[in-house]
Design a protein around this motif. Structure first.
Motif, PDB file in Angstrom:
ATOM      1  N   VAL A  15      -7.366 -31.189  17.351  1.00  0.00           N
ATOM      2  CA  VAL A  15      -7.969 -32.515  17.166  1.00  0.00           C
ATOM      3  C   VAL A  15      -8.999 -32.776  18.258  1.00  0.00           C
ATOM      4  O   VAL A  15     -10.074 -33.333  18.006  1.00  0.00           O
ATOM      5  CB  VAL A  15      -6.877 -33.610  17.154  1.00  0.00           C
ATOM      6  CG1 VAL A  15      -7.473 -35.008  17.201  1.00  0.00           C
ATOM      7  CG2 VAL A  15      -5.991 -33.464  15.917  1.00  0.00           C
ATOM      8  N   GLY A  16      -8.701 -32.361  19.480  1.00  0.00           N
ATOM      9  CA  GLY A  16      -9.637 -32.531  20.590  1.00  0.00           C
ATOM     10  C   GLY A  16     -10.926 -31.759  20.380  1.00  0.00           C
ATOM     11  O   GLY A  16     -12.017 -32.262  20.675  1.00  0.00           O
ATOM     12  N   LEU A  17     -10.825 -30.548  19.860  1.00  0.00           N
ATOM     13  CA  LEU A  17     -12.043 -29.769  19.579  1.00  0.00           C
ATOM     14  C   LEU A  17     -12.895 -30.467  18.517  1.00  0.00           C
ATOM     15  O   LEU A  17     -14.116 -30.517  18.641  1.00  0.00           O
ATOM     16  CB  LEU A  17     -11.683 -28.354  19.125  1.00  0.00           C
ATOM     17  CG  LEU A  17     -11.309 -27.379  20.223  1.00  0.00           C
ATOM     18  CD1 LEU A  17     -10.878 -26.045  19.632  1.00  0.00           C
ATOM     19  CD2 LEU A  17     -12.470 -27.177  21.191  1.00  0.00           C
ATOM     20  N   ILE A  18     -12.257 -30.986  17.508  1.00  0.00           N
ATOM     21  CA  ILE A  18     -12.994 -31.746  16.485  1.00  0.00           C
ATOM     22  C   ILE A  18     -13.642 -32.972  17.126  1.00  0.00           C
ATOM     23  O   ILE A  18     -14.779 -33.321  16.825  1.00  0.00           O
ATOM     24  CB  ILE A  18     -12.058 -32.131  15.326  1.00  0.00           C
ATOM     25  CG1 ILE A  18     -11.617 -30.882  14.569  1.00  0.00           C
ATOM     26  CG2 ILE A  18     -12.729 -33.125  14.382  1.00  0.00           C
ATOM     27  CD1 ILE A  18     -10.481 -31.108  13.589  1.00  0.00           C
ATOM     28  N   GLY A  19     -12.922 -33.605  18.034  1.00  0.00           N
ATOM     29  CA  GLY A  19     -13.432 -34.795  18.700  1.00  0.00           C
ATOM     30  C   GLY A  19     -14.616 -34.556  19.614  1.00  0.00           C
ATOM     31  O   GLY A  19     -15.356 -35.490  19.929  1.00  0.00           O
ATOM     32  N   THR A  20     -14.826 -33.323  20.058  1.00  0.00           N
ATOM     33  CA  THR A  20     -16.000 -33.061  20.888  1.00  0.00           C
ATOM     34  C   THR A  20     -17.277 -33.096  20.061  1.00  0.00           C
ATOM     35  O   THR A  20     -18.358 -33.292  20.598  1.00  0.00           O
ATOM     36  CB  THR A  20     -15.912 -31.702  21.615  1.00  0.00           C
ATOM     37  OG1 THR A  20     -15.796 -30.660  20.664  1.00  0.00           O
ATOM     38  CG2 THR A  20     -14.753 -31.679  22.585  1.00  0.00           C
ATOM     39  N   VAL A  21     -17.134 -32.907  18.753  1.00  0.00           N
ATOM     40  CA  VAL A  21     -18.294 -32.938  17.865  1.00  0.00           C
ATOM     41  C   VAL A  21     -18.407 -34.295  17.171  1.00  0.00           C
ATOM     42  O   VAL A  21     -19.508 -34.794  16.972  1.00  0.00           O
ATOM     43  CB  VAL A  21     -18.201 -31.792  16.826  1.00  0.00           C
ATOM     44  CG1 VAL A  21     -19.387 -31.809  15.886  1.00  0.00           C
ATOM     45  CG2 VAL A  21     -18.113 -30.452  17.532  1.00  0.00           C
ATOM     46  N   LEU A  22     -17.275 -34.889  16.817  1.00  0.00           N
ATOM     47  CA  LEU A  22     -17.272 -36.207  16.180  1.00  0.00           C
ATOM     48  C   LEU A  22     -17.002 -37.275  17.238  1.00  0.00           C
ATOM     49  O   LEU A  22     -15.941 -37.262  17.860  1.00  0.00           O
ATOM     50  CB  LEU A  22     -16.183 -36.287  15.105  1.00  0.00           C
ATOM     51  CG  LEU A  22     -16.330 -35.367  13.915  1.00  0.00           C
ATOM     52  CD1 LEU A  22     -15.140 -35.526  12.984  1.00  0.00           C
ATOM     53  CD2 LEU A  22     -17.621 -35.654  13.172  1.00  0.00           C
ATOM     54  N   PRO A  23     -17.937 -38.186  17.439  1.00  0.00           N
ATOM     55  CA  PRO A  23     -17.754 -39.166  18.516  1.00  0.00           C
ATOM     56  C   PRO A  23     -16.680 -40.212  18.234  1.00  0.00           C
ATOM     57  O   PRO A  23     -16.391 -41.034  19.078  1.00  0.00           O
ATOM     58  CB  PRO A  23     -19.131 -39.825  18.616  1.00  0.00           C
ATOM     59  CG  PRO A  23     -19.733 -39.644  17.278  1.00  0.00           C
ATOM     60  CD  PRO A  23     -19.205 -38.346  16.753  1.00  0.00           C
ATOM     61  N   ILE A  24     -16.065 -40.138  17.067  1.00  0.00           N
ATOM     62  CA  ILE A  24     -15.004 -41.092  16.741  1.00  0.00           C
ATOM     63  C   ILE A  24     -13.780 -40.819  17.611  1.00  0.00           C
ATOM     64  O   ILE A  24     -13.050 -41.726  17.973  1.00  0.00           O
ATOM     65  CB  ILE A  24     -14.643 -40.983  15.243  1.00  0.00           C
ATOM     66  CG1 ILE A  24     -15.870 -41.308  14.395  1.00  0.00           C
ATOM     67  CG2 ILE A  24     -13.480 -41.863  14.878  1.00  0.00           C
ATOM     68  CD1 ILE A  24     -15.748 -40.902  12.949  1.00  0.00           C
ATOM     69  N   LEU A  25     -13.566 -39.559  17.960  1.00  0.00           N
ATOM     70  CA  LEU A  25     -12.412 -39.158  18.759  1.00  0.00           C
ATOM     71  C   LEU A  25     -12.857 -38.719  20.154  1.00  0.00           C
ATOM     72  O   LEU A  25     -13.837 -37.996  20.283  1.00  0.00           O
ATOM     73  CB  LEU A  25     -11.700 -37.981  18.085  1.00  0.00           C
ATOM     74  CG  LEU A  25     -11.174 -38.203  16.675  1.00  0.00           C
ATOM     75  CD1 LEU A  25     -10.722 -36.884  16.070  1.00  0.00           C
ATOM     76  CD2 LEU A  25     -10.043 -39.197  16.685  1.00  0.00           C
ATOM     77  N   ILE A  62     -16.520 -34.657  33.585  1.00  0.00           N
ATOM     78  CA  ILE A  62     -17.849 -34.047  33.449  1.00  0.00           C
ATOM     79  C   ILE A  62     -18.378 -34.212  32.030  1.00  0.00           C
ATOM     80  O   ILE A  62     -19.563 -34.471  31.823  1.00  0.00           O
ATOM     81  CB  ILE A  62     -17.808 -32.562  33.874  1.00  0.00           C
ATOM     82  CG1 ILE A  62     -17.623 -32.459  35.392  1.00  0.00           C
ATOM     83  CG2 ILE A  62     -19.066 -31.823  33.435  1.00  0.00           C
ATOM     84  CD1 ILE A  62     -17.352 -31.049  35.884  1.00  0.00           C
ATOM     85  N   THR A  63     -17.499 -34.100  31.039  1.00  0.00           N
ATOM     86  CA  THR A  63     -17.972 -34.253  29.657  1.00  0.00           C
ATOM     87  C   THR A  63     -18.457 -35.663  29.379  1.00  0.00           C
ATOM     88  O   THR A  63     -19.379 -35.858  28.591  1.00  0.00           O
ATOM     89  CB  THR A  63     -16.883 -33.873  28.628  1.00  0.00           C
ATOM     90  OG1 THR A  63     -15.763 -34.738  28.765  1.00  0.00           O
ATOM     91  CG2 THR A  63     -16.476 -32.426  28.778  1.00  0.00           C
ATOM     92  N   TYR A  64     -17.848 -36.657  30.024  1.00  0.00           N
ATOM     93  CA  TYR A  64     -18.336 -38.024  29.842  1.00  0.00           C
ATOM     94  C   TYR A  64     -19.711 -38.198  30.477  1.00  0.00           C
ATOM     95  O   TYR A  64     -20.555 -38.918  29.954  1.00  0.00           O
ATOM     96  CB  TYR A  64     -17.328 -39.037  30.391  1.00  0.00           C
ATOM     97  CG  TYR A  64     -16.187 -39.243  29.428  1.00  0.00           C
ATOM     98  CD1 TYR A  64     -16.345 -40.017  28.293  1.00  0.00           C
ATOM     99  CD2 TYR A  64     -14.968 -38.614  29.626  1.00  0.00           C
ATOM    100  CE1 TYR A  64     -15.319 -40.188  27.387  1.00  0.00           C
ATOM    101  CE2 TYR A  64     -13.931 -38.774  28.727  1.00  0.00           C
ATOM    102  CZ  TYR A  64     -14.114 -39.568  27.610  1.00  0.00           C
ATOM    103  OH  TYR A  64     -13.097 -39.716  26.709  1.00  0.00           O
ATOM    104  N   ALA A  65     -19.924 -37.536  31.594  1.00  0.00           N
ATOM    105  CA  ALA A  65     -21.253 -37.574  32.210  1.00  0.00           C
ATOM    106  C   ALA A  65     -22.278 -36.911  31.292  1.00  0.00           C
ATOM    107  O   ALA A  65     -23.413 -37.386  31.176  1.00  0.00           O
ATOM    108  CB  ALA A  65     -21.221 -36.892  33.572  1.00  0.00           C
ATOM    109  N   LEU A  66     -21.891 -35.826  30.624  1.00  0.00           N
ATOM    110  CA  LEU A  66     -22.809 -35.147  29.699  1.00  0.00           C
ATOM    111  C   LEU A  66     -23.231 -36.059  28.552  1.00  0.00           C
ATOM    112  O   LEU A  66     -24.361 -35.979  28.080  1.00  0.00           O
ATOM    113  CB  LEU A  66     -22.164 -33.880  29.128  1.00  0.00           C
ATOM    114  CG  LEU A  66     -22.128 -32.660  30.015  1.00  0.00           C
ATOM    115  CD1 LEU A  66     -21.372 -31.530  29.327  1.00  0.00           C
ATOM    116  CD2 LEU A  66     -23.520 -32.207  30.381  1.00  0.00           C
TER     117      LEU A  66
END
Length: 162
Positions: A15-25, A62-66
């Motif tokens: 689910v987390g991997l899907i969430g890196t592409v879909l901003p809903i998660l 770091i991902t939030y900064a990206l």
């Protein structure tokens, strides 16, 4: 109970991997939470250490900064003014509330609006918007790579059940 917690961890990783592409998660946050839940439920003998959790927390931040810096630097690379770069960041923040479309369109509209405010013409404003979009895509790819790295780090540091 151990197989159940492994199953929950794997499902949350997916689910987390899907969430890196879909901003809903919140993708990397879900991956981080899965690692923490695994640690809490299985204990230090059968799960990762606190140093690994700290590393995963840093990678999550770091991902939030990206998310925010991708559109900023993309616009900057394509010649945006400070107004255009500021607009791209504001557009990214506002776009978060409008799902997948908002995540891509928000920074573009923000960069173009910022360029118009600074007095630039349509071509320069469009170039800044395009740069913001490309930067945003680059940030998304970076988040996906970090999310995969988080999962690999987890799997490499967890003790073998055998």
């Amino acid at each position: 109970m151990e197989p159940l917690w492994w199953l929950i961890t794997i499902v949350l990783f997916a689910v987390g991997l899907i969430g890196t592409v879909l901003p809903i998660l919140p993708g990397t946050t879900i991956i981080f939470a899965a690692a923490v839940i695994h640690r809490i439920m299985l204990g230090p003998e059968k799960s990762i250490g606190w140093q690994t959790i700290a590393l995963l927390a840093v990678l999550t931040l770091i991902t939030y900064a990206l998310d925010f810096l991708g559109s900023y630097f993309g616009a900057k690379y394509f010649g945006a003014s400070k107004w255009g770069m500021f607009g791209a960041v504001i557009g990214a923040l506002i776009g978060l509330f409008f799902g997948l479309i908002g995540l891509f369109v928000g920074p573009v509209i923000g960069a173009v609006a910022g360029e118009f405010i600074s007095g630039k013409r349509m071509i320069a404003a469009g170039r800044a918007g395009w740069g913001s979009l490309l930067g945003n895509l680059g940030g998304m790819i970076g988040k996906l790579v970090i999310a995969l790295a988080m999962i690999v780090i987890f799997l490499m540091t967890v003790p073998s059940p055998i």
